[in-house]
Structure formats: C-alpha cells, structure tokens
Design a protein around this motif. Structure first.
Motif, PDB file in Angstrom:
ATOM      1  N   ARG A 134      24.540 128.572  32.070  1.00  0.00           N
ATOM      2  CA  ARG A 134      24.305 128.647  33.571  1.00  0.00           C
ATOM      3  C   ARG A 134      24.883 129.818  34.229  1.00  0.00           C
ATOM      4  N   GLN A 135      24.420 130.230  35.474  1.00  0.00           N
ATOM      5  CA  GLN A 135      24.886 131.601  36.064  1.00  0.00           C
ATOM      6  C   GLN A 135      25.530 131.212  37.316  1.00  0.00           C
ATOM      7  N   ASN A 136      25.546 129.965  37.575  1.00  0.00           N
ATOM      8  CA  ASN A 136      26.051 129.670  39.090  1.00  0.00           C
ATOM      9  C   ASN A 136      27.457 129.030  38.970  1.00  0.00           C
ATOM     10  N   SER A 137      28.146 129.399  38.178  1.00  0.00           N
ATOM     11  CA  SER A 137      29.472 128.640  37.771  1.00  0.00           C
ATOM     12  C   SER A 137      30.408 129.134  39.108  1.00  0.00           C
ATOM     13  N   GLY A 138      31.225 128.126  39.652  1.00  0.00           N
ATOM     14  CA  GLY A 138      32.040 128.611  40.657  1.00  0.00           C
ATOM     15  C   GLY A 138      31.288 128.735  42.241  1.00  0.00           C
ATOM     16  N   THR A 139      30.258 128.719  42.460  1.00  0.00           N
ATOM     17  CA  THR A 139      29.499 128.762  43.415  1.00  0.00           C
ATOM     18  C   THR A 139      29.398 127.508  44.244  1.00  0.00           C
ATOM     19  N   VAL A 140      29.464 127.496  45.705  1.00  0.00           N
ATOM     20  CA  VAL A 140      29.347 126.463  46.441  1.00  0.00           C
ATOM     21  C   VAL A 140      27.875 125.913  46.771  1.00  0.00           C
ATOM     22  N   SER A 141      27.561 124.887  46.556  1.00  0.00           N
ATOM     23  CA  SER A 141      26.069 124.522  46.673  1.00  0.00           C
ATOM     24  C   SER A 141      25.857 123.962  48.270  1.00  0.00           C
ATOM     25  N   ALA A 142      27.042 123.437  48.708  1.00  0.00           N
ATOM     26  CA  ALA A 142      26.465 122.749  50.169  1.00  0.00           C
ATOM     27  C   ALA A 142      27.921 122.531  50.767  1.00  0.00           C
ATOM     28  N   THR A 143      28.057 122.870  52.056  1.00  0.00           N
ATOM     29  CA  THR A 143      29.455 122.887  52.845  1.00  0.00           C
ATOM     30  C   THR A 143      29.097 121.848  53.931  1.00  0.00           C
ATOM     31  N   LEU A 144      30.042 120.866  54.346  1.00  0.00           N
ATOM     32  CA  LEU A 144      30.081 120.414  55.782  1.00  0.00           C
ATOM     33  C   LEU A 144      31.298 120.744  56.424  1.00  0.00           C
ATOM     34  N   ASN A 145      31.250 121.522  57.284  1.00  0.00           N
ATOM     35  CA  ASN A 145      32.348 121.774  58.287  1.00  0.00           C
ATOM     36  C   ASN A 145      32.049 121.791  59.645  1.00  0.00           C
ATOM     37  N   ASP A 146      31.878 120.668  60.172  1.00  0.00           N
ATOM     38  CA  ASP A 146      31.282 120.707  61.663  1.00  0.00           C
ATOM     39  C   ASP A 146      32.158 121.235  62.717  1.00  0.00           C
ATOM     40  N   PHE A 201      30.217 118.951  41.283  1.00  0.00           N
ATOM     41  CA  PHE A 201      31.276 118.140  41.823  1.00  0.00           C
ATOM     42  C   PHE A 201      31.637 118.175  43.206  1.00  0.00           C
ATOM     43  N   SER A 202      32.295 117.629  43.836  1.00  0.00           N
ATOM     44  CA  SER A 202      32.466 117.729  45.392  1.00  0.00           C
ATOM     45  C   SER A 202      34.100 117.602  45.549  1.00  0.00           C
ATOM     46  N   ARG A 203      34.364 118.362  46.449  1.00  0.00           N
ATOM     47  CA  ARG A 203      35.872 118.443  46.953  1.00  0.00           C
ATOM     48  C   ARG A 203      35.924 118.567  48.214  1.00  0.00           C
ATOM     49  N   MET A 204      37.219 117.981  48.965  1.00  0.00           N
ATOM     50  CA  MET A 204      37.045 117.971  50.352  1.00  0.00           C
ATOM     51  C   MET A 204      38.838 117.914  50.623  1.00  0.00           C
ATOM     52  N   ALA A 247      42.374 109.505  67.691  1.00  0.00           N
ATOM     53  CA  ALA A 247      42.260 108.460  68.212  1.00  0.00           C
ATOM     54  C   ALA A 247      41.173 107.429  67.398  1.00  0.00           C
ATOM     55  N   ALA A 248      41.362 106.246  67.405  1.00  0.00           N
ATOM     56  CA  ALA A 248      40.542 105.176  66.748  1.00  0.00           C
ATOM     57  C   ALA A 248      39.047 105.363  66.922  1.00  0.00           C
ATOM     58  N   GLY A 249      38.492 105.398  66.082  1.00  0.00           N
ATOM     59  CA  GLY A 249      37.135 105.598  66.098  1.00  0.00           C
ATOM     60  C   GLY A 249      36.484 106.948  66.024  1.00  0.00           C
ATOM     61  N   SER A 250      37.287 107.927  65.836  1.00  0.00           N
ATOM     62  CA  SER A 250      36.834 109.322  65.772  1.00  0.00           C
ATOM     63  C   SER A 250      36.276 109.700  64.407  1.00  0.00           C
ATOM     64  N   SER A 251      35.716 110.876  64.145  1.00  0.00           N
ATOM     65  CA  SER A 251      35.151 111.063  63.212  1.00  0.00           C
ATOM     66  C   SER A 251      36.112 112.111  62.158  1.00  0.00           C
ATOM     67  N   LEU A 252      35.937 111.621  60.745  1.00  0.00           N
ATOM     68  CA  LEU A 252      36.782 112.494  59.851  1.00  0.00           C
ATOM     69  C   LEU A 252      35.997 113.870  59.608  1.00  0.00           C
ATOM     70  N   ALA A 253      34.713 113.840  60.140  1.00  0.00           N
ATOM     71  CA  ALA A 253      34.040 115.349  59.765  1.00  0.00           C
ATOM     72  C   ALA A 253      34.524 116.415  60.627  1.00  0.00           C
ATOM     73  N   SER A 254      35.281 115.994  61.895  1.00  0.00           N
ATOM     74  CA  SER A 254      35.814 116.956  62.853  1.00  0.00           C
ATOM     75  C   SER A 254      37.109 117.683  62.195  1.00  0.00           C
ATOM     76  N   THR A 255      37.646 116.814  61.240  1.00  0.00           N
ATOM     77  CA  THR A 255      39.133 117.436  60.707  1.00  0.00           C
ATOM     78  C   THR A 255      39.029 117.558  59.305  1.00  0.00           C
ATOM     79  N   SER A 256      37.952 118.065  58.574  1.00  0.00           N
ATOM     80  CA  SER A 256      37.713 117.996  57.239  1.00  0.00           C
ATOM     81  C   SER A 256      36.736 119.174  56.721  1.00  0.00           C
ATOM     82  N   VAL A 257      36.880 119.618  55.762  1.00  0.00           N
ATOM     83  CA  VAL A 257      35.939 120.618  55.109  1.00  0.00           C
ATOM     84  C   VAL A 257      35.760 120.042  53.731  1.00  0.00           C
ATOM     85  N   THR A 258      34.356 119.770  53.362  1.00  0.00           N
ATOM     86  CA  THR A 258      33.770 119.339  52.164  1.00  0.00           C
ATOM     87  C   THR A 258      33.064 120.262  51.500  1.00  0.00           C
ATOM     88  N   GLN A 259      32.807 120.511  50.348  1.00  0.00           N
ATOM     89  CA  GLN A 259      31.955 121.230  49.644  1.00  0.00           C
ATOM     90  C   GLN A 259      31.488 120.599  48.420  1.00  0.00           C
TER      91      GLN A 259
END
Length: 514
Positions: free
Chosen positions: A85-97, A487-490, A498-510
């Motif tokens: 495989r030629q894509n070892s170590g590359t990032v396929s998708a990212t969520l960083n709102d 595989f995924s990492r975050m 505060a209660a009910g807030s989204s984790l997507a605003s304080t995290s980076v997921t790849q």
C-alpha cells in the motif's frame, strides 16, 4: 491357557492349532500392553499443560503455545496488497469543527484514566442463559419496547391520544407503531409499497399497509418506531401525510476535563482475509508503542469466522487458546504501561458466545491488570466523564440495505447514525441483521436502551471506507476495519463545558491509514 486348550479340544481343534493360538496371544500381549486409565490421564494432563499458558514462550520461535500462523512467512495475495500500500500514515478523514490546532503528537499525557459503565443496564456484566427464549417473552419484549417509545413520542409531540390506524375514519389522526415489511425474506428488500405499520397490544397488534405517496422527506426501515399523521379513509390502508421521528436524547453532562485525553480506536478483523499472521495488528501496536495513547479500544472480531484460514480449519490449536496467544503475544506484550486497553467481543468471534447482546471476554491471569478492561457488546462506558457507546454489529450496512428513502432525506452518512440515536437502540432494525443471534428479551428490556446520547458513538462497518460525522452533537465514528488498513484516533482538549454541550467543539478526530 489350560482352559483354552480344553475348549479347543472340545470343538475338535488339533494340538498344532492350539499351539499356534497360544503363540499369537503371547506375542500380542508382549507388543501391545494394556494402557491403564492412569496412562491416559497423564498424557491428557501433559497436553493441557502445553496449552495452559499461551504466550509464555518467545513469539519469534514457535513453541507448543504459539500458533504456526504467527511465524508463517508465506506471502498471500491479500498480505501482498497490504504490504504494498502507498498511503501508509496518511489521514483519510478529519472532524475538527472548532478548527483546533491539529496535534503534532497523539501521545497520551493524562495522569489518571477512570473507566466505568454509565448505568447498570448499559453493559452486560457476565454471561447469561440464552437459547431459552419463548415466543411469548419475545412478543412481550417487543410490545414493551414499542410502548416505551410511544411514551417518548407522547411527551415530545404532546399527544393527548393516539388513533387506531386500522379503523376507517375521515378525520386525520396521529398514530404510533413499528414499521415492518410485509415480506420478511432476506432476499427481498423493503420498498415503499411493502411497508406496513404494526401497532401495540393496545390495538391488538394489528398491521396496516402504508400509503406513502404524499411523503416527500422521510426515511423508513423495518423495526423503526415512528409517529404518523394521516387517515384510513376506507379501512384498507393508512394514507400518511407526515412522518414524525423521535428527538435525539440529550447529551450527558461532561465532567470537567483537566488534561487532554487521547483515544485510539480500531475494529477487527485484525488480519487480512487469507492468512492469520496479523500484520495489520502488529503495525498498529508498533504505532501505539511509538505514540502511546491514554486509551486503546479494540473491537472484535479477533478470530474471525469469515477468515479463509478459519473456514479451512487450519488453526493448529483450540480457538480459545489461539485467542489467548494472540492477545498475550501480539497485544499485551506490546502494550505501553501508560495505555489502558479495552477489549470488546464480536458476534463473529468464533471462540466466544455468538449471541447479542454479547457478554465480555472471560479474563485470565495475563489480563488481570489495572490497565486492561473487558466490556460487552454493546456498551456505554464513561472515560473520565466522556461517554463512549459502541457495538460491533454492522448496523450501518443493515440500515443501508433496508432503508426506504422518500424524497430528499439528507446526507446518508449522517442520517444512518441519526436513526440509531433517535431509536435509542444500538440495533434498531428488526428482524436483526443476518448472522446476529439476537436475544430479544435480553436486548430490548435489559441492555438495549441508550441511557443518553453518547459523546462518541463507534459503529464499525463495511459501509463506505470509514467516516467521522457530528450528528446532533455526537461524534459518530465508523473506523472501518484494521484489515483494510484504517483506524481512528481522537484528542479531547481540556474544557469546562456546560451540560449538554457537544464534544465535537473540543476535540480533533482523525481516520488514519495504518
């Protein structure tokens, strides 16, 4: 011997025949002594001792406790494709709102990691008796689950009363029921003309065909509980004008995270299809050793029933011993001391209970460590206040196959996880997916109800090549399969949300190519 000679003489046998028989008996006695039960027991004990402690020998040299496939250097087509495989170590998708800085290192720095179940019913703590399910208990469980969701609809829509969809009426009403297909064959795919609505026992469990010609923005699937506006003008079908869906449950109140929390997630199979060398797992553990996360979550299957080597019965030891050797030699021996390991089974694990919900793996001495944790499938688990929910069942693929889309229903990768959150169920389709031996009464009434919307929902699937989506504040991850090189990492940043807030605003997921 004299008694034998007398018997032979009585039947007229000659002296030469008698001597010949005596000689053969003496020879057989000398060559093949009788094996006593004690000898058999000793041999059995010796064999058991050889397999009693898998992983005690070196992984590089094959011993009696090391599967031959671990040291097999033979190249197969699948292994060649993986290694080339030629894509070892590359990032396929990212969520960083929130456009947070992408970390240069994913090494975990959390000084203390605490894992616990969210509620008692959110995990299966131990094995239970299955295959004793009665039809009556199955029907009762399905009806109770429908009644439970009817109450949620009544509160969300402020329904004073529900109409009977099977009774002819010229007045528009709102009714609640379970969507079903009039032909439940696996070879027949649901469509708009085959859907019916199944009512609860309040209306005698009647089934009414649905006319969906007026609906332009909905998606339905068998097993889904919905509220419908419409009328049954002549009594033979319910003409639907609007489809109501349950609102997503609220997010839990997150604990104040004082330190960054790093999580790595991978789903099996952990070896390519045509061998059991586990090269993808070896490379993942090398990556973990290089940048140790705070938590490493591994979701089965570990010994996959669909593996070609398993189908050919080429494994040279008991499957349970093979799994133990795999965990000890390929995972635990390479696990950094600072990383917490979470192991989750799959219905495709040939050595484990093939039932859903599925109890956790049985522990043994090598796993009795503070940083190794065994959880069930499905489960909702809190890690330092961050709630993770997961299931190893390929629910996304089943939803994709059975979903009936009417008009413009939005992005599929966001819509399918939303069904799971709205239905408050890890496996909302019914009948269940092929190969999933569902214990309906255990699942629906004991371990199926989502206590809340998890901050992170992990749904390994062969549907598309993995994705990460923010669905109503929930980070939904399809990490694909490690055998496909993903595989995924975050990384969750410190916050005092505060209660009910989204984790997507304080995290980076790849989503990363191994």
């Amino acid at each position: 011997m004299s008694e034998l000679s007398d018997i032979l003489g009585a039947y007229g046998a000659s002296a030469d025949v008698s001597k010949s028989l005596h000689k053969k008996l003496d020879d057989s006695t000398a060559v093949a002594p009788v094996t006593t039960p004690h000898h058999k027991q000793s041999h059995s004990l010796t064999r058991r001792r050889q397999y009693a402690a898998p992983g005690s020998g070196s992984a590089a040299v094959r011993g009696p406790d090391t599967p031959s496939s671990f040291t097999n250097q033979k190249q197969t087509p699948a292994s060649q494709r993986f290694e080339s495989r030629q894509n070892s170590g590359t990032v396929s998708a990212t969520l960083n709102d929130s456009n947070l800085p992408v970390p240069s290192s994913w090494r975990g720095t959390c000084s203390q990691v605490c894992l616990s179940s969210v509620e008692r019913t959110s995990v299966v703590a131990k094995p239970y008796a299955y295959m004793f399910q009665k039809v009556s208990s199955k029907v009762a469980a399905l009806d109770d689950w429908l009644a439970e969701l009817e109450d949620h609809f009544a509160k969300a829509l402020e329904l004073p009363d529900r109409g009977h969809p099977g009774v002819a009426s010229q007045t528009e009403m709102t009714t609640v029921g379970r969507v079903c297909c009039d032909c439940e064959s696996e070879r027949v795919r649901a469509n708009a003309s085959s859907l019916v609505l199944e009512c609860s026992s309040e209306f005698a469990g009647c089934r009414v065909p649905l006319n969906l010609k007026s609906v332009t923005d909905a998606s339905l699937f068998p097993g889904q509980v919905v509220a419908l506006d419409g009328m049954n003008t002549v009594g033979n079908e319910f003409c639907v004008s609007k489809v109501h869906k349950l609102p997503v449950p609220p997010l839990p109140a997150p604990a104040t995270i004082a330190e960054p929390l790093s999580i790595a997630i991978a789903a099996g199979p952990f070896s390519v299809d045509d061998n059991l060398t586990y090269q993808p797992l070896i490379e993942l553990m090398a990556k973990v050793a290089e940048e140790p996360p705070d938590v490493l979550l591994l979701i089965g299957p570990f010994v996959d029933t669909n593996s070609e080597e398993v189908k050919k019965c080429s494994v040279d030891m008991l499957y349970d011993d093979f799994f133990r050797a795999l965990v000890e030699q390929k995972i635990v021996s390479q696990l950094p001391a600072s990383t917490h390991l979470v192991l989750v089974p799959s219905s495709r694990d040939i050595h484990h209970h093939s039932v859903y919900p599925q109890p956790p793996f049985a522990s043994w001495s090598a796993l009795k460590k503070d940083n190794i944790h065994l959880f069930s499938d499905p489960a909702c688990v809190s890690i330092n206040g961050v709630v993770l929910g997961w299931t190893s069942v390929d629910v996304l693929m089943q939803l994709n196959r059975q979903e009936v889309v009417l008009g413009n229903a939005g992005d599929k990768q966001s819509r399918l996880p939303a069904h799971i959150l709205q239905q408050r169920s890890f496996c909302p389709t019914f009948p269940p997916p092929k190969g999933v031996n569902m214990e309906v009464d255990q699942l629906l009434m004991e371990h199926n109800f989502m206590p809340c919307t998890p901050h992170v929902l992990i749904l390994p699937s062969d549907f598309t090549r993995g994705f990460i989506k923010n669905v109503n504040g929930c980070v939904c991850i399809n990490p694909s399969r490690l055998s496909k090189g993903l595989f995924s990492r975050m990384l969750i940043k410190p916050s005092s949300s505060a209660a009910g807030s989204s984790l997507a605003s304080t995290s980076v997921t790849q989503l990363v190519n191994i």
